[in-house]
Design a protein around this motif. Structure first.
Motif, PDB file in Angstrom:
ATOM      1  N   MET A   1       0.854  -1.195   0.000  1.00  0.00           N
ATOM      2  CA  MET A   1       0.000   0.000   0.000  1.00  0.00           C
ATOM      3  C   MET A   1       0.884   1.237   0.000  1.00  0.00           C
ATOM      4  O   MET A   1       1.872   1.299   0.731  1.00  0.00           O
ATOM      5  CB  MET A   1      -0.908  -0.014   1.233  1.00  0.00           C
ATOM      6  N   VAL A   2       0.532   2.192  -0.752  1.00  0.00           N
ATOM      7  CA  VAL A   2       1.352   3.398  -0.861  1.00  0.00           C
ATOM      8  C   VAL A   2       1.055   4.335   0.296  1.00  0.00           C
ATOM      9  O   VAL A   2      -0.063   4.427   0.780  1.00  0.00           O
ATOM     10  CB  VAL A   2       1.093   4.108  -2.195  1.00  0.00           C
ATOM     11  N   GLY A   3       2.095   5.018   0.756  1.00  0.00           N
ATOM     12  CA  GLY A   3       1.909   5.982   1.834  1.00  0.00           C
ATOM     13  C   GLY A   3       1.798   7.390   1.307  1.00  0.00           C
ATOM     14  O   GLY A   3       1.832   7.619   0.107  1.00  0.00           O
ATOM     15  N   ASP A   4       1.658   8.366   2.249  1.00  0.00           N
ATOM     16  CA  ASP A   4       1.504   9.750   1.811  1.00  0.00           C
ATOM     17  C   ASP A   4       2.812  10.511   1.833  1.00  0.00           C
ATOM     18  O   ASP A   4       2.826  11.721   1.730  1.00  0.00           O
ATOM     19  CB  ASP A   4       0.456  10.474   2.669  1.00  0.00           C
ATOM     20  N   SER A   5       3.939   9.806   1.988  1.00  0.00           N
ATOM     21  CA  SER A   5       5.240  10.448   1.880  1.00  0.00           C
ATOM     22  C   SER A   5       6.104   9.611   0.954  1.00  0.00           C
ATOM     23  O   SER A   5       5.836   8.440   0.711  1.00  0.00           O
ATOM     24  CB  SER A   5       5.913  10.579   3.252  1.00  0.00           C
ATOM     25  N   LEU A   6       7.174  10.223   0.405  1.00  0.00           N
ATOM     26  CA  LEU A   6       7.993   9.516  -0.557  1.00  0.00           C
ATOM     27  C   LEU A   6       9.425   9.935  -0.452  1.00  0.00           C
ATOM     28  O   LEU A   6       9.761  10.916   0.205  1.00  0.00           O
ATOM     29  CB  LEU A   6       7.477   9.759  -1.980  1.00  0.00           C
TER      30      LEU A   6
ATOM     31  N   THR B   1      16.080  14.129   1.683  1.00  0.00           N
ATOM     32  CA  THR B   1      15.091  14.150   2.751  1.00  0.00           C
ATOM     33  C   THR B   1      13.832  13.461   2.261  1.00  0.00           C
ATOM     34  O   THR B   1      13.773  12.958   1.137  1.00  0.00           O
ATOM     35  CB  THR B   1      14.779  15.588   3.204  1.00  0.00           C
ATOM     36  N   ARG B   2      12.816  13.422   3.092  1.00  0.00           N
ATOM     37  CA  ARG B   2      11.538  12.812   2.732  1.00  0.00           C
ATOM     38  C   ARG B   2      10.510  13.920   2.541  1.00  0.00           C
ATOM     39  O   ARG B   2      10.422  14.844   3.351  1.00  0.00           O
ATOM     40  CB  ARG B   2      11.082  11.845   3.823  1.00  0.00           C
ATOM     41  N   LEU B   3       9.720  13.820   1.453  1.00  0.00           N
ATOM     42  CA  LEU B   3       8.717  14.828   1.138  1.00  0.00           C
ATOM     43  C   LEU B   3       7.322  14.215   1.136  1.00  0.00           C
ATOM     44  O   LEU B   3       7.148  13.039   0.827  1.00  0.00           O
ATOM     45  CB  LEU B   3       8.986  15.448  -0.245  1.00  0.00           C
ATOM     46  N   TRP B   4       6.328  15.041   1.459  1.00  0.00           N
ATOM     47  CA  TRP B   4       4.946  14.603   1.335  1.00  0.00           C
ATOM     48  C   TRP B   4       4.613  14.451  -0.150  1.00  0.00           C
ATOM     49  O   TRP B   4       4.914  15.324  -0.961  1.00  0.00           O
ATOM     50  CB  TRP B   4       3.999  15.616   1.973  1.00  0.00           C
ATOM     51  N   SER B   5       3.983  13.335  -0.501  1.00  0.00           N
ATOM     52  CA  SER B   5       3.683  13.088  -1.908  1.00  0.00           C
ATOM     53  C   SER B   5       2.687  14.095  -2.475  1.00  0.00           C
ATOM     54  O   SER B   5       2.647  14.312  -3.685  1.00  0.00           O
ATOM     55  CB  SER B   5       3.136  11.667  -2.087  1.00  0.00           C
ATOM     56  N   ALA B   6       1.888  14.711  -1.603  1.00  0.00           N
ATOM     57  CA  ALA B   6       0.920  15.705  -2.067  1.00  0.00           C
ATOM     58  C   ALA B   6       1.570  17.041  -2.368  1.00  0.00           C
ATOM     59  O   ALA B   6       0.873  17.994  -2.744  1.00  0.00           O
ATOM     60  CB  ALA B   6      -0.181  15.900  -1.026  1.00  0.00           C
TER      61      ALA B   6
ATOM     62  N   SER C   1       3.455  10.018 -10.375  1.00  0.00           N
ATOM     63  CA  SER C   1       2.146   9.877 -11.014  1.00  0.00           C
ATOM     64  C   SER C   1       1.441   8.628 -10.506  1.00  0.00           C
ATOM     65  O   SER C   1       0.219   8.626 -10.297  1.00  0.00           O
ATOM     66  CB  SER C   1       2.305   9.806 -12.534  1.00  0.00           C
ATOM     67  N   ALA C   2       2.194   7.542 -10.302  1.00  0.00           N
ATOM     68  CA  ALA C   2       1.601   6.317  -9.764  1.00  0.00           C
ATOM     69  C   ALA C   2       1.078   6.556  -8.349  1.00  0.00           C
ATOM     70  O   ALA C   2      -0.003   6.083  -7.974  1.00  0.00           O
ATOM     71  CB  ALA C   2       2.632   5.189  -9.772  1.00  0.00           C
TER      72      ALA C   2
ATOM     73  N   LEU D   1      -3.573   7.363  -4.712  1.00  0.00           N
ATOM     74  CA  LEU D   1      -4.160   8.146  -3.626  1.00  0.00           C
ATOM     75  C   LEU D   1      -5.268   9.068  -4.119  1.00  0.00           C
ATOM     76  O   LEU D   1      -5.841   9.817  -3.330  1.00  0.00           O
ATOM     77  CB  LEU D   1      -3.073   8.978  -2.935  1.00  0.00           C
ATOM     78  N   ASP D   2      -5.535   9.016  -5.421  1.00  0.00           N
ATOM     79  CA  ASP D   2      -6.578   9.843  -6.028  1.00  0.00           C
ATOM     80  C   ASP D   2      -6.286  11.335  -5.863  1.00  0.00           C
ATOM     81  O   ASP D   2      -7.161  12.135  -5.557  1.00  0.00           O
ATOM     82  CB  ASP D   2      -7.957   9.510  -5.432  1.00  0.00           C
ATOM     83  N   TYR D   3      -5.002  11.689  -6.042  1.00  0.00           N
ATOM     84  CA  TYR D   3      -4.595  13.090  -5.998  1.00  0.00           C
ATOM     85  C   TYR D   3      -4.607  13.650  -7.418  1.00  0.00           C
ATOM     86  O   TYR D   3      -4.076  13.023  -8.337  1.00  0.00           O
ATOM     87  CB  TYR D   3      -3.172  13.247  -5.442  1.00  0.00           C
ATOM     88  N   ALA D   4      -5.194  14.798  -7.595  1.00  0.00           N
ATOM     89  CA  ALA D   4      -5.160  15.469  -8.889  1.00  0.00           C
ATOM     90  C   ALA D   4      -3.982  16.441  -8.892  1.00  0.00           C
ATOM     91  O   ALA D   4      -3.940  17.367  -8.069  1.00  0.00           O
ATOM     92  CB  ALA D   4      -6.463  16.216  -9.138  1.00  0.00           C
TER      93      ALA D   4
END
Length: 367
Positions: free
Chosen positions: A1-6, A96-101, A212-213, A218-221
């Protein structure tokens, strides 16, 4: 499952998968990503100050400082960035780690050139060609791109996400393992010919398919990331807690309950309400005292920063030469004086109570 950080790596930001005190867990539903807590506001502010000292524009400072999952870590790494030689120069990279949003795919991804319809292609042309980003006009470590309007870039971002997710499908792998390889992320300011305000973005110079994946799962536009979620339109406004019907929640004193940083982190992390800081007593007052000290420190730094602003580059201090509006200063000093008198009254009360307690203790001992 994908998280909200990357994970991301860039001339400004990147990330490694390991981190202290936060780890993924195995549940009955399988592997789950680590739940990263929201950083403290003070850590975000400190990172913004560090970025400001390196000459970034205000917009990029804002989006980058809010994009960092661990702003304290990024601030430390800015002091000792890694170097990567490229054609024509050297990139300074902080991992560092960034929020994917907070990251969008490259809107002018060279991978798309082969399928774009150009003006000579006739009426069937359905994609507008975006110009290549250029170096910042001010010579900063940022990119710039000029587009006709926000809708031009929004359409390009949405099209890029859909195409990349289809032609380079990484969704299943990312859903299982997350983003394993770091992205190269760079800041870019979007300027619009129609006069719309500039939009600072963090784009994946390398890793557009991966981000993009993530967004697709996460259904982010990406258009919302660019023009809504990163918007500064609420800056400086207070937010208040509301109930399920949208009505404001009031405190026992009848005041609207402001959404403080602590309340936001509580709601985000889903922790027990017993973890709420007390609203009364010495502990609650101590939290406010810490806030008072922090605000005084901010004021001191702000005054010192204003004092060194030169008339022109390398010149004398502007306020030392010209001073400042006496009416504005008088109003500010009056407000500071009111707070000073209040603090002095608290100190007098404390001293009075301490002496009374000592006298009572002396009487009790004598008797």
């Amino acid at each position: 499952m994908v998280g909200d950080s990357l994970n991301a790596s860039a001339p400004v930001a990147s990330a490694d998968s390991g981190s202290a005190n936060v780890s993924a867990v195995d549940t009955e539903g399988g592997w789950q990503p680590a739940k990263w807590p929201l950083p403290r506001v003070s850590a975000v502010d400190n990172l913004a100050a560090a970025l400001s000292s390196r000459g970034f524009t205000d917009g990029v400072i804002r989006v980058l400082s809010h994009a960092a999952v661990r702003p304290d870590e990024l601030r430390r790494k800015l002091a000792d960035p890694a170097e990567l030689r490229v054609q024509g120069g050297t990139l300074l990279i902080a991992e560092t780690r960034l929020w994917s949003a907070a990251v969008v795919p490259h809107p002018a991804n060279p991978r798309e050139y082969g399928r774009r319809s150009y003006a000579l292609g006739g009426a069937a042309a359905n994609l507008r060609v975006l110009p290549e980003p250029t170096t910042s006009r001010d010579g900063l470590a940022e990119l710039e791109i000029l587009v006709d309007s926000p809708s031009t870039l929004a359409q390009r971002l949405e099209d890029a996400q859909g195409r990349l997710a289809k032609e380079n499908p990484l969704g299943e792998d990312v859903a299982v393992d997350g983003v394993l390889q770091p992205l190269t992320v760079v800041p870019m300011t979007v300027r619009h010919r129609d006069g719309y305000r500039s939009a600072p973005l963090l784009i994946a110079a390398d890793g557009s398919s991966r981000i993009s994946a993530v967004h697709d799962l996460l259904d982010y536009a990406p258009s919302k990331v660019a023009y809504e979620w990163s918007s500064d339109s609420r800056r400086g406004e207070r937010l208040y807690e509301v109930d399920e019907k949208g009505a404001r929640v009031f405190s026992s004193g009848g005041e609207p309950r402001e959404l403080t940083d602590a309340l936001v982190r509580h709601a985000y992390n889903g922790e027990s309400t017993t973890g709420f800081p007390p609203a009364a007593g010495f502990t609650a007052a101590s939290r406010h005292w810490a806030d008072v000290r922090a605000k005084v420190e901010e004021l001191t730094k702000a005054v010192e920063a204003m004092a060194v602003v030169p008339v022109d580059e390398g010149g004398r201090s502007l306020v030392e030469r010209d001073g400042w509006d006496d009416a504005q200063i008088a109003e500010l000093r009056w407000r500071l004086d009111r707070s000073d008198r209040k603090l002095a009254a608290w100190a007098d009360t404390y001293d009075f109570n301490r002496q009374a307690a000592q006298e009572q203790a002396d009487e009790d001992q004598a008797s």
